[in-house]
Design an enzyme around this catalytic site. Structure first.
Site, PDB file in Angstrom:
ATOM      1  N   SER A 159       0.798  -1.232   0.000  1.00 32.90           N
ATOM      2  CA  SER A 159       0.000   0.000   0.000  1.00 32.90           C
ATOM      3  C   SER A 159       0.831   1.284   0.000  1.00 32.90           C
ATOM      4  O   SER A 159       1.640   1.515  -0.895  1.00 32.90           O
ATOM      5  CB  SER A 159      -0.949  -0.040   1.193  1.00 32.90           C
ATOM      6  N   ASP A 210      -9.839  -6.814  -2.999  1.00 27.69           N
ATOM      7  CA  ASP A 210      -9.242  -5.489  -3.175  1.00 27.69           C
ATOM      8  C   ASP A 210      -9.448  -5.062  -4.632  1.00 27.69           C
ATOM      9  O   ASP A 210      -8.559  -5.199  -5.469  1.00 27.69           O
ATOM     10  CB  ASP A 210      -7.756  -5.529  -2.820  1.00 27.69           C
ATOM     11  N   HIS A 237      -7.832  -5.446   1.261  1.00 27.30           N
ATOM     12  CA  HIS A 237      -6.635  -4.697   0.870  1.00 27.30           C
ATOM     13  C   HIS A 237      -5.380  -5.135   1.646  1.00 27.30           C
ATOM     14  O   HIS A 237      -4.379  -5.485   1.025  1.00 27.30           O
ATOM     15  CB  HIS A 237      -6.894  -3.199   1.044  1.00 27.30           C
TER      16      HIS A 237
END
Length: 263
Positions: A159, A210, A237
């Site tokens: 991320s 995700d 995610h």
């Protein structure tokens, strides 16, 4: 009676001053309220036969300074590590996430020196004060890897940490043994031809659920010629939280395979 009371008070005050001094001297080595971290670290200390602590089972905290910023990281390593692994983190997490998840232990057991970094402004890493040189994502990882004396690490980058790792991959691909992006940010900053030039072994991982950043980042990362992809089922995610066993298996197997290929 008066004399006894006077000397009793002297001993009490002196004892309190001594305890305060001991606490202060111990605390100055720990950044940003590390008392909680010290307790956490102690839980990761292993004992060998007869209660003797095995030093290789400990996780050690460190601090590096870059201008006015202080960067905190922790590491664990077997006696003779065969590779280095750098663990980055997303916006909602810190390096302790990897300790709590068991990732640090798994990779150390696989023979890796494992470094978990609190990125600047997160966890126990402090940003530079106003008027001092700020840490900028491009170029930071190269400085950190050099300062921490890491040898061509594998980089696990979920991320938000992509804003640090993607530029490092593009600028220093030969300084990375392997790249493991987990739905990273900043993939849109590079063109398809940029990706196609990179030969670094890459394991792309993202969660089945995700549908935004995981899918969007994969559409660009798949242009890396030496890459493979695994979609973790029933995972969001931060897919490593939903499927930790599968995540650890994939990552460990990838690192072992690409470490052995260099021997």
């Amino acid at each position: 009676m008066l004399k006894t009371s006077f000397w009793t008070n002297v001993f009490i005050v002196g004892g309190l001053v001594f305890l305060a001094l001991v606490f202060y001297l111990g605390a100055i080595h720990l950044p940003n309220s590390d008392l909680e971290k010290t307790v956490s670290l102690s839980r990761n200390q292993g004992e060998g036969k007869d209660g003797v602590i095995n030093m290789s089972d400990q996780i050690y905290p460190h601090i590096l300074e870059f201008g006015g910023a202080r960067v905190w990281y922790q590491e664990k390593a077997p006696p003779n590590p065969k590779c280095d692994v750098l663990l980055l983190h997303g916006q909602a997490f810190i390096s302790q996430t990897w300790v709590d998840l068991g990732t640090v232990d798994k990779l150390a057991e696989a023979g890796c020196r494992v470094v978990g970094l609190d990125l600047p402004g997160y966890g126990k890493s402090w940003m530079a004060s106003r008027g001092q040189d700020p840490i900028k994502p491009p170029g930071f990882l190269h400085k950190f890897i050099t300062a921490a004396k890491m040898n061509k690490p594998f980089i696990i980058s979920p991320s938000m940490s992509g804003s640090f790792s993607m530029s490092h991959l593009m600028e220093h691909p030969d300084d990375i043994s392997g790249f493991i992006p987990v739905a990273p940010m900043a993939t849109e900053n590079f063109k398809p031809e940029d990706y196609k030039k990179i030969k670094t072994p890459t394991l792309i991982i993202y969660g089945e659920e995700d549908k935004k950043l995981g899918v969007d980042s994969y559409k660009r990362l798949k242009d890396l010629p030496n890459s493979q992809v695994h979609v973790l089922p029933k995972a969001k995610h931060p897919c490593y939280l939903d499927q930790p066993d599968m995540f650890h298996h994939l990552v460990t197997e990838f690192i072992q395979r690409n470490s052995n290929s260099k021997d």
